[in-house]
Structures are given as structure tokens and as C-alpha cells.
Design a protein around this motif. Structure first.
Motif, PDB file in Angstrom:
ATOM      1  N   SER A  83      54.004 -30.975  14.135  1.00  0.00           N
ATOM      2  CA  SER A  83      54.824 -30.373  15.027  1.00  0.00           C
ATOM      3  C   SER A  83      54.343 -28.819  15.016  1.00  0.00           C
ATOM      4  O   SER A  83      54.267 -28.267  16.194  1.00  0.00           O
ATOM      5  CB  SER A  83      56.265 -30.730  14.691  1.00  0.00           C
ATOM      6  OG  SER A  83      57.205 -29.601  15.240  1.00  0.00           O
TER       7      SER A  83
ATOM      8  N   GLY B 136      62.592 -29.024  16.254  1.00  0.00           N
ATOM      9  CA  GLY B 136      63.013 -29.708  15.376  1.00  0.00           C
ATOM     10  C   GLY B 136      62.029 -29.966  14.242  1.00  0.00           C
ATOM     11  O   GLY B 136      61.045 -29.809  14.198  1.00  0.00           O
ATOM     12  N   GLN B 137      62.777 -30.291  12.873  1.00  0.00           N
ATOM     13  CA  GLN B 137      62.013 -30.880  11.888  1.00  0.00           C
ATOM     14  C   GLN B 137      62.746 -31.938  11.528  1.00  0.00           C
ATOM     15  O   GLN B 137      63.984 -32.338  11.435  1.00  0.00           O
ATOM     16  CB  GLN B 137      62.132 -29.749  10.719  1.00  0.00           C
ATOM     17  CG  GLN B 137      61.435 -28.247  10.982  1.00  0.00           C
ATOM     18  CD  GLN B 137      59.811 -28.526  10.599  1.00  0.00           C
ATOM     19  OE1 GLN B 137      59.597 -28.689   9.511  1.00  0.00           O
ATOM     20  NE2 GLN B 137      58.871 -28.628  11.481  1.00  0.00           N
ATOM     21  N   VAL B 138      61.812 -33.001  11.131  1.00  0.00           N
ATOM     22  CA  VAL B 138      62.311 -34.490  10.494  1.00  0.00           C
ATOM     23  C   VAL B 138      62.896 -34.146   9.074  1.00  0.00           C
ATOM     24  O   VAL B 138      62.082 -33.396   8.197  1.00  0.00           O
ATOM     25  CB  VAL B 138      61.246 -35.318  10.702  1.00  0.00           C
ATOM     26  CG1 VAL B 138      61.954 -36.695  10.047  1.00  0.00           C
ATOM     27  CG2 VAL B 138      60.732 -35.286  12.032  1.00  0.00           C
TER      28      VAL B 138
ATOM     29  N   GLN C 151      61.843 -37.187  16.740  1.00  0.00           N
ATOM     30  CA  GLN C 151      60.905 -35.804  16.748  1.00  0.00           C
ATOM     31  C   GLN C 151      59.650 -35.963  17.996  1.00  0.00           C
ATOM     32  O   GLN C 151      59.444 -34.976  18.356  1.00  0.00           O
ATOM     33  CB  GLN C 151      60.624 -35.562  15.434  1.00  0.00           C
ATOM     34  CG  GLN C 151      59.703 -34.437  15.261  1.00  0.00           C
ATOM     35  CD  GLN C 151      60.436 -33.063  15.743  1.00  0.00           C
ATOM     36  OE1 GLN C 151      61.654 -33.161  15.945  1.00  0.00           O
ATOM     37  NE2 GLN C 151      59.735 -31.850  15.729  1.00  0.00           N
TER      38      GLN C 151
ATOM     39  N   ASN D 146      56.104 -32.966  10.497  1.00  0.00           N
ATOM     40  CA  ASN D 146      56.562 -31.836  10.416  1.00  0.00           C
ATOM     41  C   ASN D 146      55.320 -30.950  10.698  1.00  0.00           C
ATOM     42  O   ASN D 146      55.363 -29.852  11.442  1.00  0.00           O
ATOM     43  CB  ASN D 146      57.368 -31.581   9.411  1.00  0.00           C
ATOM     44  CG  ASN D 146      58.741 -32.152   9.190  1.00  0.00           C
ATOM     45  OD1 ASN D 146      59.227 -32.529  10.648  1.00  0.00           O
ATOM     46  ND2 ASN D 146      59.560 -32.059   8.103  1.00  0.00           N
TER      47      ASN D 146
ATOM     48  N   ARG E 249      60.729 -35.571  21.397  1.00  0.00           N
ATOM     49  CA  ARG E 249      61.013 -34.166  21.688  1.00  0.00           C
ATOM     50  C   ARG E 249      59.571 -33.380  21.756  1.00  0.00           C
ATOM     51  O   ARG E 249      59.586 -32.509  22.589  1.00  0.00           O
ATOM     52  CB  ARG E 249      61.839 -33.581  20.330  1.00  0.00           C
ATOM     53  CG  ARG E 249      63.254 -33.636  20.573  1.00  0.00           C
ATOM     54  CD  ARG E 249      64.144 -32.969  19.441  1.00  0.00           C
ATOM     55  NE  ARG E 249      63.734 -33.067  18.288  1.00  0.00           N
ATOM     56  CZ  ARG E 249      64.412 -33.782  17.354  1.00  0.00           C
ATOM     57  NH1 ARG E 249      65.206 -34.439  17.830  1.00  0.00           N
ATOM     58  NH2 ARG E 249      64.022 -33.950  16.273  1.00  0.00           N
TER      59      ARG E 249
END
Ligand code: ADP
Length: 626
Positions: free
Chosen positions: A247, A226-228, A215, A244, A218
Motif C-alpha cells: 500500500s 488505511g493499514q491492515v 484494504q 501494508n 480501498r
């Protein structure tokens, strides 16, 4: 950035190896201690097993005390054979003679003197002796014990002999080896299972870390979508939640800064002022469209270049100058086709710490301002000059009169006439200047009305015709005294149609008067002045042509300038102020029209005035009348 991590470098491997090593070390320490303990225990037990019991020793001592050696030896042999002992046992008396042996195949040694020094030592010292020895020939370890035999009946421990025991310890060691082997096999199996478990557990730990790593990669590429996955509520789970959140925050911040950048971009590109921003070394990093246009450069070729170079000031200034003095500069970027004067203002981009990270230069187009300033100065100097000339000439006339000329009936009236004329010219000039100034300041209010231009033009020309006939001077605008005696004729070429236009009649008539007066002024005696009126699609055009001396080509663009006169002396002699055409131009422009001149030197000049015109006016008007 995203290099493939080899298995041996992975956390996965490291955690597994740590697990296994820990397990092995623990097992080894426990094992070593355990085996050692077991070995000692076994040896102790073995020693006790092979040691002859005290009652046997006493029996043997008793036998050794007997004087009859043969029966005693027999009894000793019996005692030894009764012992259920695998060890090799010998009984030696105090004189060092072997008195019995448990070895049935070696009964020959009985009765012989012992050669063993250890036995001799024990006999001598009366102290028991134990040792573990290794026999090279048979590759076996032996336990040797020599215990003194004392007289059981006597209180003083008088030595009667020794009992020598020699036992093969192979069985003990074999036992220990077997246990060690079992232990090693068990540890190996344990290591194998524990490595599998370790790999599985470390996988479970590293999987969320791996996802978070992906992540982060990315995110660094600018993909915040995206999310973990969150696997649990432990520290790693919390870390995943934090990643998250991060992000989302980074994405928001990124969007905000992007929006800010776009806003700044659009502000910069819509600014009329030029903006150039540089780094610490003075190399351009941002230039807006206005600046690129001013400097006539392509923004791509400018980026990275020195600001001194693109502003063409490298000869007189250094970046240090700009950094230290943050000066303002006037830059002349005029080209042959157009003039361009830029006012450049430099300021520093400075952090709170005082660190200078660049220079911002704002370019402002001051061409018009400079031109106006120059014109204003020129104008003031012109006015002063224009007023000084008549005043000096008046002063000299008045001086002459005061000095006595007033008594001279020949010159006095003439002198007085000249001073009067000069005074009137100055008044005219000041009136002209006042009306120009009113127009400049915008205080003149136009009195617009719809007029039939044919009628108005006709009316004006009729007035000039009347003057020819009556030979009188029009005093309407005090501009025509020089035309008093001149002969001229006016010719009209008008369109038949009525042309209705919206104008300020008084001001427009002043303009036409002025142009006709000029035409008369600069015409030869008896010249014809042709006045035309015609219309195009959306303009009416009025022209006045004379057959005068015309205007040289080089002077044509300037005749509408304030105080501009082709022939100064001549114009002054004819009472001109040099402001008539300038006022005309202002008036016509205020009426949204245009005035221009066409001239051939020596042949004559034609002045044109065009005004906006819509046919509808006429029809509307007709309609109204009906
Ligand atoms: P002036 O009061 O000197 O006539 P104007 O502004 O009316 O001032 O005219 C400016 C100059 O233009 C005049 O001095 C003259 O040199 C020139 N000019 C104007 N009209 C004519 C014309 N019809 N023929 C030749 N020159 C002219």
C-alpha cells in the motif's frame, strides 16, 4: 466490485464444512469398523455360549449308544435340563429319531423321526453344519448349529447322532443396536461441537483475509491511508505486512507518476510548439494549448478525433503514410486576417518490442521564418534587378561610344554624363544597401546623445534654405541632385518649448534630410513644405508635409519597404534608389520611435516621426547647467 459475499460462498463456511466433513468421515469409518468388529465379536461369543460343551456331547453319545431307549431318553432329558442354556436343543440319533429336546413344552417330538433335511445331511456326511437364519414370522434371527455326536469309545469316528441347537440371536442384535445408537448420538454431539469450533477457528483465519480484502478494495479506489491489522506472526501476518508495504509502495508510485504527469502537463502547456499525441489509430489523446490555439480548436472537441481531420490533411495522407514514412509537412493554416504556416513533424511512439502505440506530432510556427525567407529571396532578386538596369543602360552607352560616338562632340559628353550618373546612382544604392545590411546584422552602433530637437530641426531646415538662396546642390548625402533647379519654400510651425530627446544625431539628420529631399523631389515647382514640431505627454512628433502628387492609398503600407517605389520610372529618373524610406524606418525604430505617412493622392503627403520623450530631461538638463 465489492459484492457482498453470501455466507455459503464464504471461505469461512468452506473451511467449517471441510472440518465437519473430515470429522464425520473419520467418525463414520471408525464407527463402521468398530460396530462391525463388535458385532462379530458378540456373535462369536454367543455361538460359544450356546454350543454344548464336549463333555456333554460325550455323555449324550454314551446315552445314544445304550440299547434301552426309554432310560437313555430319560438320561438325555436330564442332561439337557441340567444345561443352563437358553437355546432350543434337540438330540437326534443316527436313525433320525428325535431322542430328546430342551423345550419342555414340546416333549411330544421325542421318539418321532426328524424331518429336517439339514440334520439328515449331517447324519449322512458326518460334518457339522452352522447357519444364521431369519424367521419371517417371529421377525427374529436364529443361529442353528448341527454337530455330529461320535462314539467317544471308538477310535473311528462312527456317528451315533447329532445335537441340534437353535438359538434366538435377538439379544445379540439388540446389544449391537444399542451400541450403534450410542455411537450415533455421540457422533452427532461431536459434529455439533466441532461445527461450532470450526466456525470459530475459520473466523479467526478469515478475519485477517477479510481485512486485507477490504484494504485492497480501498487501494483500488485510490485510498492508501488505511493499514491492515497484524494478528500474528504466521503466514497471514506476513501477508498483512506485505499488503501494508504494498500500500505504501503503490501510494509512492502513484504520487511519483502523478508528479511526473503534472510536470509533463506543465511542460506541454508552456511549450510554444504545439504537441498532439494520438493512439494507434491516429485518434487524438493529448493536445497542448499551443496546438489547440494554432488549429483554433477547443481541446475537448478535438480529443478522439482523427489527427488527419484536425490537421486537414485527410485528402492527401493516411495514417499508414504517417506511420510508415514519419514525414514532415508544411501546413498552411492562414486565415484572411493573419497568415500561419506550420511545420509539422511526425514521430512514432514505439515500445521496445517494436509495437507502435501512437503518433506524436510537433507543430512549429514557421510563419515568420517563411516570410523572412520569402523577403530575403525577393530582396536578392530586387538587388539584382536594380543593379542590372543601370548596368545595361551603361553598357549600351559605352557600346555606342566605342562604336564611334566618342568622336561626335554633340553626343559624346551627354553619353558620358549619363554613364557617370548611373555609376553614381549605383554607388549610392550600394552604400544604402551596406548601411541597411549593417543595421540588419546589428553591427551599427548608435551614438546616443541628448539633443534639443528644436535646434537640430532648425539647423537642418536652415541648410535647405541656404540651398535655395545659393542654388547649390547639397552634396552631403548625394541624394539631392534632382532638386537642383526646383523652387520651393520651407515653412516652420514649431512649439516654443525646447524638446530634449536622446538620439543619434547623425543618423537622425540623415532621416530628416531624406524625407525633406523626397518632399522636394515629389513637390510641384514652387511648392510649400511645412515642417512641424510638437510634443504630447511622452512623445515628440515631427512632421513634414508637402503639396506634391501624394501616394495612392494602396501603396501607402509599402512605401517603407525596400526598393518599393510608387512610380518606378519616375523615381529612377530622379535618381532614387527605393531604399531611402526603408533606411529611415530602420533608424527610427532603432531609436525606439515610429515613422508613418499620411497622404491624399494629388494633394500631398505628410511624413510623421515620433520619438519617446520625457519632460524630466529638460529639467535635469537645466539643473545641470545651473
Ligand atoms: P526613392 O529613392 O525612390 O525616393 P524612397 O524610399 O525614399 O525611395 O521612397 C520610396 C517611394 O515612396 C518613392 O519612390 C515614392 O514613390 C514614394 N514617396 C516618398 N516620399 C514621397 C512624397 N513626399 N510624395 C510622394 N511620394 C513619395
Amino acid at each position: 466490485m465489492n459484492k457482498k459475499i453470501r455466507f455459503f460462498q464464504s471461505i469461512n463456511f468452506k473451511i467449517a464444512i471441510v472440518f465437519i466433513l473430515l470429522l464425520m468421515i473419520t467418525l463414520e469409518i471408525i464407527g463402521a469398523y468398530f460396530v462391525k468388529q463388535l458385532e462379530q465379536q458378540n456373535i462369536e461369543t454367543f455361538k460359544q455360549q450356546v454350543q454344548t460343551p464336549v463333555y456333554v456331547n460325550n455323555q449324550l453319545s454314551n446315552q445314544l449308544l445304550k440299547s434301552n431307549t426309554a432310560t437313555a431318553n430319560k438320561a438325555i432329558a436330564n442332561i439337557l435340563s441340567d444345561l443352563n442354556n437358553s437355546a432350543d436343543i434337540r438330540v437326534v440319533d443316527s436313525k433320525g429319531t428325535v431322542r430328546g429336546t430342551s423345550d419342555l413344552n414340546d416333549q411330544g417330538v421325542v421318539g418321532q423321526k426328524t424331518t429336517d433335511n439339514n440334520i439328515k445331511n449331517v447324519l449322512y456326511n458326518n460334518r457339522s453344519y452352522q447357519t444364521l437364519s431369519y424367521d419371517e414370522k417371529s421377525h427374529a434371527s436364529y443361529y442353528v448349529s448341527i454337530v455330529p455326536l461320535v462314539n467317544p469309545n471308538s477310535d473311528s469316528s462312527s456317528i451315533v447322532g447329532v445335537i441340534y441347537v437353535r438359538a434366538n440371536m435377538q439379544s445379540v442384535y439388540r446389544n449391537i443396536n444399542n451400541i450403534t445408537l450410542i455411537f450415533l448420538t455421540a457422533s452427532l454431539v461431536a459434529a455439533l461441537f466441532s461445527s461450532i469450533i470450526a466456525v470459530v477457528i475459520s473466523r479467526a483465519i478469515t478475519r485477517p483475509i477479510d481485512e486485507m480484502k477490504k484494504q485492497a478494495i480501498r487501494m483500488s479506489r485510490g485510498d492508501y491511508s488505511g493499514q491492515v491489522r497484524i494478528y500474528g506472526r504466521d503466514e497471514l501476518g506476513q501477508l498483512a505486512v506485505a499488503v501494508n508495504n504494498l500500500s505504501v509502495r503503490v501510494e509512492e508510485a502513484q504520487e511519483a507518476s502523478e508528479a511526473e504527469r503534472r510536470r509533463l502537463d506543465s511542460v506541454l502547456s508552456h511549450m510554444t510548439d504545439g504537441v498532439i499525441s494520438t493512439d494507434r489509430r491516429g485518434n487524438v489523446i493529448i493536445i497542448n494549448e499551443a496546438a489547440a490555439e494554432f488549429l483554433n480548436l477547443n481541446d475537448e472537441e478535438v480529443i478522439g478525433q482523427s489527427i488527419l481531420k484536425i490537421l486537414k490533411i485527410e485528402a492527401d495522407h493516411t495514417i499508414r503514410d504517417l506511420l510508415e514514412n514519419q514525414t514532415e509537412l508544411m501546413l498552411d493554416f492562414s486565415a484572411p486576417e493573419h497568415s500561419l504556416i506550420l511545420h509539422a513533424e511526425f514521430s512514432l511512439i514505439q515500445r521496445e518490442t517494436g509495437f507502435i502505440s501512437g503518433i506524436v506530432c510537433v507543430l512549429h510556427d514557421v510563419t515568420e521564418q517563411q516570410k523572412n525567407e520569402r523577403e530575403r529571396r525577393q530582396f536578392v532578386s530586387n538587388v539584382s534587378h536594380e543593379l542590372r538596369t543601370p548596368l545595361t543602360s551603361m553598357r549600351s552607352y559605352l557600346e555606342a561610344l566605342t562604336d564611334g560616338a566618342w568622336k561626335d562632340p554633340e553626343v559624346a559628353p551627354n553619353f558620358l554624363h549619363v554613364t557617370q550618373e548611373e555609376t553614381e546612382r549605383m554607388i549610392r544604392m550600394i552604400n544604402d544597401l551596406l548601411s541597411l545590411s549593417r543595421m540588419d546584422s546589428g553591427t551599427v552602433k548608435l551614438d546616443m546623445e541628448l539633443v534639443n530637437l528644436n535646434e537640430l530641426f532648425n539647423y537642418t531646415l536652415n541648410r535647405f534654405d541656404m540651398m535655395i538662396k545659393s542654388d547649390v546642390t547639397s552634396s552631403d548625402n548625394n541624394r539631392t541632385e534632382a532638386n537642383v533647379t526646383k523652387k520651393y519654400s520651407l515653412k516652420r510651425e514649431f512649439t516654443k518649448r525646447d524638446l530634449w530627446v536622446e538620439i543619434d544625431t547623425d543618423k537622425f539628420m540623415q532621416v530628416v534630410d531624406n524625407i525633406i529631399n523626397n518632399a522636394i523631389k515629389y513637390s510641384p515647382d514652387g511648392g510649400v513644405i511645412t515642417c512641424r514640431l510638437l510634443e504630447t505627454n511622452n512623445h515628440v512628433i515631427l512632421s513634414i508635409s508637402d503639396q506634391g502628387l501624394g501616394i495612392p492609398k494602396k501603396d501607402l503600407p509599402h512605401v517603407f519597404d525596400r526598393f518599393y517605389r510608387v512610380d518606378k520610372a519616375r523615381s529612377r529618373a530622379q535618381g532614387g534608389t527605393g531604399l531611402g524610406l526603408a533606411i529611415s524606418k530602420e533608424v527610427i525604430e532603432r531609436l525606439n520611435g515610429r515613422i508613418w505617412v499620411d497622404s491624399k493622392e494629388g494633394k500631398g503627403s505628410t511624413f510623421y516621426i515620433s520619438l519617446p520623450y520625457q519632460e524630466a530631461y529638460e529639467e535635469d538638463d537645466l539643473w545641470d547647467e545651473n
